[in-house]
Write a protein that holds these residues in place. Sequence first.
Motif, PDB file in Angstrom:
ATOM      1  N   VAL A   1       9.457   1.160   2.691  1.00 45.43           N
ATOM      2  CA  VAL A   1       8.095   1.686   2.758  1.00 45.43           C
ATOM      3  C   VAL A   1       7.073   0.735   2.138  1.00 45.43           C
ATOM      4  O   VAL A   1       5.873   0.975   2.240  1.00 45.43           O
ATOM      5  N   LEU A   2       7.544  -0.319   1.494  1.00 45.39           N
ATOM      6  CA  LEU A   2       6.606  -1.277   0.902  1.00 45.39           C
ATOM      7  C   LEU A   2       5.770  -1.930   1.991  1.00 45.39           C
ATOM      8  O   LEU A   2       6.258  -2.233   3.083  1.00 45.39           O
ATOM      9  N   ALA A   3       4.501  -2.133   1.688  1.00 44.87           N
ATOM     10  CA  ALA A   3       3.534  -2.755   2.603  1.00 44.87           C
ATOM     11  C   ALA A   3       3.139  -1.837   3.760  1.00 44.87           C
ATOM     12  O   ALA A   3       2.406  -2.248   4.645  1.00 44.87           O
ATOM     13  N   THR A   4       3.639  -0.597   3.769  1.00 47.21           N
ATOM     14  CA  THR A   4       3.147   0.383   4.738  1.00 47.21           C
ATOM     15  C   THR A   4       2.057   1.207   4.059  1.00 47.21           C
ATOM     16  O   THR A   4       1.864   1.130   2.849  1.00 47.21           O
ATOM     17  N   ASN A   5       1.353   2.008   4.846  1.00 44.93           N
ATOM     18  CA  ASN A   5       0.251   2.787   4.290  1.00 44.93           C
ATOM     19  C   ASN A   5       0.714   4.189   3.940  1.00 44.93           C
ATOM     20  O   ASN A   5       1.430   4.834   4.727  1.00 44.93           O
ATOM     21  N   VAL A   6       0.322   4.667   2.778  1.00 48.97           N
ATOM     22  CA  VAL A   6       0.764   5.983   2.323  1.00 48.97           C
ATOM     23  C   VAL A   6       0.313   7.092   3.270  1.00 48.97           C
ATOM     24  O   VAL A   6       0.966   8.137   3.390  1.00 48.97           O
ATOM     25  N   LEU A   7      -0.784   6.870   3.984  1.00 47.65           N
ATOM     26  CA  LEU A   7      -1.264   7.891   4.925  1.00 47.65           C
ATOM     27  C   LEU A   7      -0.285   8.109   6.081  1.00 47.65           C
ATOM     28  O   LEU A   7      -0.313   9.163   6.717  1.00 47.65           O
ATOM     29  N   ASP A   8       0.581   7.115   6.330  1.00 47.44           N
ATOM     30  CA  ASP A   8       1.570   7.270   7.400  1.00 47.44           C
ATOM     31  C   ASP A   8       2.558   8.387   7.110  1.00 47.44           C
ATOM     32  O   ASP A   8       3.226   8.880   8.026  1.00 47.44           O
ATOM     33  N   TYR A   9       2.659   8.797   5.842  1.00 46.74           N
ATOM     34  CA  TYR A   9       3.650   9.797   5.454  1.00 46.74           C
ATOM     35  C   TYR A   9       3.005  11.144   5.120  1.00 46.74           C
ATOM     36  O   TYR A   9       3.667  12.026   4.576  1.00 46.74           O
ATOM     37  N   ILE A  10       1.741  11.270   5.429  1.00 48.60           N
ATOM     38  CA  ILE A  10       1.014  12.517   5.168  1.00 48.60           C
ATOM     39  C   ILE A  10       0.554  13.122   6.489  1.00 48.60           C
ATOM     40  O   ILE A  10       0.018  12.414   7.349  1.00 48.60           O
ATOM     41  N   HIS A  11       0.779  14.397   6.652  1.00 55.02           N
ATOM     42  CA  HIS A  11       0.398  15.072   7.891  1.00 55.02           C
ATOM     43  C   HIS A  11      -1.105  14.903   8.125  1.00 55.02           C
ATOM     44  O   HIS A  11      -1.907  14.993   7.184  1.00 55.02           O
ATOM     45  N   PRO A  12      -1.501  14.656   9.382  1.00 53.83           N
ATOM     46  CA  PRO A  12      -2.932  14.444   9.673  1.00 53.83           C
ATOM     47  C   PRO A  12      -3.834  15.550   9.138  1.00 53.83           C
ATOM     48  O   PRO A  12      -4.961  15.271   8.701  1.00 53.83           O
ATOM     49  N   ASP A  13      -3.352  16.810   9.170  1.00 55.24           N
ATOM     50  CA  ASP A  13      -4.191  17.915   8.680  1.00 55.24           C
ATOM     51  C   ASP A  13      -4.407  17.853   7.169  1.00 55.24           C
ATOM     52  O   ASP A  13      -5.383  18.421   6.655  1.00 55.24           O
ATOM     53  N   ASP A  14      -3.487  17.189   6.466  1.00 56.83           N
ATOM     54  CA  ASP A  14      -3.577  17.127   5.001  1.00 56.83           C
ATOM     55  C   ASP A  14      -4.282  15.880   4.491  1.00 56.83           C
ATOM     56  O   ASP A  14      -4.550  15.766   3.294  1.00 56.83           O
ATOM     57  N   ARG A  15      -4.577  14.952   5.385  1.00 57.66           N
ATOM     58  CA  ARG A  15      -5.143  13.681   4.940  1.00 57.66           C
ATOM     59  C   ARG A  15      -6.512  13.806   4.285  1.00 57.66           C
ATOM     60  O   ARG A  15      -6.758  13.155   3.261  1.00 57.66           O
ATOM     61  N   PRO A  16      -7.458  14.614   4.829  1.00 60.05           N
ATOM     62  CA  PRO A  16      -8.772  14.717   4.168  1.00 60.05           C
ATOM     63  C   PRO A  16      -8.672  15.189   2.723  1.00 60.05           C
ATOM     64  O   PRO A  16      -9.300  14.612   1.826  1.00 60.05           O
ATOM     65  N   SER A  17      -7.865  16.234   2.465  1.00 61.90           N
ATOM     66  CA  SER A  17      -7.742  16.736   1.092  1.00 61.90           C
ATOM     67  C   SER A  17      -7.030  15.712   0.209  1.00 61.90           C
ATOM     68  O   SER A  17      -7.351  15.554  -0.977  1.00 61.90           O
ATOM     69  N   PHE A  18      -6.067  15.000   0.789  1.00 66.06           N
ATOM     70  CA  PHE A  18      -5.361  13.967   0.027  1.00 66.06           C
ATOM     71  C   PHE A  18      -6.328  12.855  -0.383  1.00 66.06           C
ATOM     72  O   PHE A  18      -6.326  12.408  -1.531  1.00 66.06           O
ATOM     73  N   LEU A  19      -7.164  12.416   0.557  1.00 70.76           N
ATOM     74  CA  LEU A  19      -8.092  11.341   0.257  1.00 70.76           C
ATOM     75  C   LEU A  19      -9.133  11.764  -0.781  1.00 70.76           C
ATOM     76  O   LEU A  19      -9.519  10.973  -1.643  1.00 70.76           O
ATOM     77  N   ASN A  20      -9.558  13.024  -0.701  1.00 76.87           N
ATOM     78  CA  ASN A  20     -10.482  13.520  -1.707  1.00 76.87           C
ATOM     79  C   ASN A  20      -9.846  13.533  -3.101  1.00 76.87           C
ATOM     80  O   ASN A  20     -10.468  13.144  -4.089  1.00 76.87           O
ATOM     81  N   ALA A  21      -8.577  13.995  -3.159  1.00 81.54           N
ATOM     82  CA  ALA A  21      -7.868  13.993  -4.440  1.00 81.54           C
ATOM     83  C   ALA A  21      -7.668  12.587  -4.953  1.00 81.54           C
ATOM     84  O   ALA A  21      -7.829  12.311  -6.153  1.00 81.54           O
ATOM     85  N   LEU A  22      -7.338  11.667  -4.048  1.00 81.22           N
ATOM     86  CA  LEU A  22      -7.113  10.289  -4.444  1.00 81.22           C
ATOM     87  C   LEU A  22      -8.382   9.670  -5.006  1.00 81.22           C
ATOM     88  O   LEU A  22      -8.356   8.899  -5.969  1.00 81.22           O
ATOM     89  N   GLN A  23      -9.508  10.005  -4.395  1.00 75.30           N
ATOM     90  CA  GLN A  23     -10.789   9.497  -4.881  1.00 75.30           C
ATOM     91  C   GLN A  23     -11.082   9.969  -6.296  1.00 75.30           C
ATOM     92  O   GLN A  23     -11.583   9.233  -7.136  1.00 75.30           O
ATOM     93  N   LEU A  24     -10.707  11.229  -6.585  1.00 75.16           N
ATOM     94  CA  LEU A  24     -10.896  11.758  -7.924  1.00 75.16           C
ATOM     95  C   LEU A  24      -9.991  11.072  -8.939  1.00 75.16           C
ATOM     96  O   LEU A  24     -10.380  10.780 -10.075  1.00 75.16           O
ATOM     97  N   TRP A  25      -8.751  10.811  -8.515  1.00 69.76           N
ATOM     98  CA  TRP A  25      -7.774  10.172  -9.417  1.00 69.76           C
ATOM     99  C   TRP A  25      -8.206   8.776  -9.796  1.00 69.76           C
ATOM    100  O   TRP A  25      -7.997   8.324 -10.921  1.00 69.76           O
ATOM    101  N   THR A  26      -8.809   8.060  -8.830  1.00 68.71           N
ATOM    102  CA  THR A  26      -9.123   6.646  -9.059  1.00 68.71           C
ATOM    103  C   THR A  26     -10.516   6.433  -9.592  1.00 68.71           C
ATOM    104  O   THR A  26     -10.891   5.306  -9.931  1.00 68.71           O
ATOM    105  N   ALA A  27     -11.330   7.498  -9.647  1.00 72.16           N
ATOM    106  CA  ALA A  27     -12.701   7.349 -10.134  1.00 72.16           C
ATOM    107  C   ALA A  27     -12.706   7.139 -11.639  1.00 72.16           C
ATOM    108  O   ALA A  27     -11.942   7.752 -12.369  1.00 72.16           O
ATOM    109  N   ASP A  28     -13.553   6.279 -12.104  1.00 69.51           N
ATOM    110  CA  ASP A  28     -13.677   6.041 -13.551  1.00 69.51           C
ATOM    111  C   ASP A  28     -14.694   6.996 -14.156  1.00 69.51           C
ATOM    112  O   ASP A  28     -15.725   7.242 -13.572  1.00 69.51           O
TER     113      ASP A  28
END
Length: 209
Positions: free
Chosen positions: A182-209
């Motif tokens: 799975v190295l060098a692949t994109n994590v979104l490839d393993y997330i269901h399309p319906d769950d991607r928006p909420s995942f990206l929002n959560a990821l943005q919160l995790w990485t925000a300073d």
Amino acid sequence: MDITLRAVIVEDVATEAELAVRELQKAGIHLETRIVQNEASLRAALNSFNPDIVLSDFTLPQFDGMRALGIVRELSADIPFIFVSGTIGEERAIEALKRGASDYVLKSNLKRLPQAVRQAVERRRLEYERRQAESLREASENKLRSIVNAIKEWIWEADADGVINFSSGYAETLLGLGGKDVLATNVLDYIHPDDRPSFLNALQLWTAD
């Protein structure tokens, strides 16, 4: 600062060895010495004396400085080796450095010997500390990797674009893929399309300073 070193001196003229030792003593470098003149005595000294440095003439009746250097590099790869000679030319000096000599000092300029010895010993100390730090880092990483792989969750790390640069071994159980697959692949490839928006929002919160 005064230091005390164990030194093997490859030299067939006792007075020449004494001059080198005296020059070092004047600079605060005190030596416990073993003087050798041939291959057998050099090997014995390296095995039993555990020297901090080797000082060697370049030409001896029963021996050759390059051969001495080869033996030291064979038995004790990290010991500083300095040629102290009146016969070494520029081409031979360059060849000696390429083969692993730490430095060379002309017998006509022994005042440079203390500086050469201190620098060689210091380089050895720094290299030892670097190897120790690298060993500790690798041990720490291996321990952490073992802990991560024992957790029954997929633990991964990705860059800002979502490209995976670390994956725990549980990926094989969860995804049917080895961690390296799975190295060098994109994590979104393993997330269901319906769950991607909420995942990206959560990821943005995790990485925000």
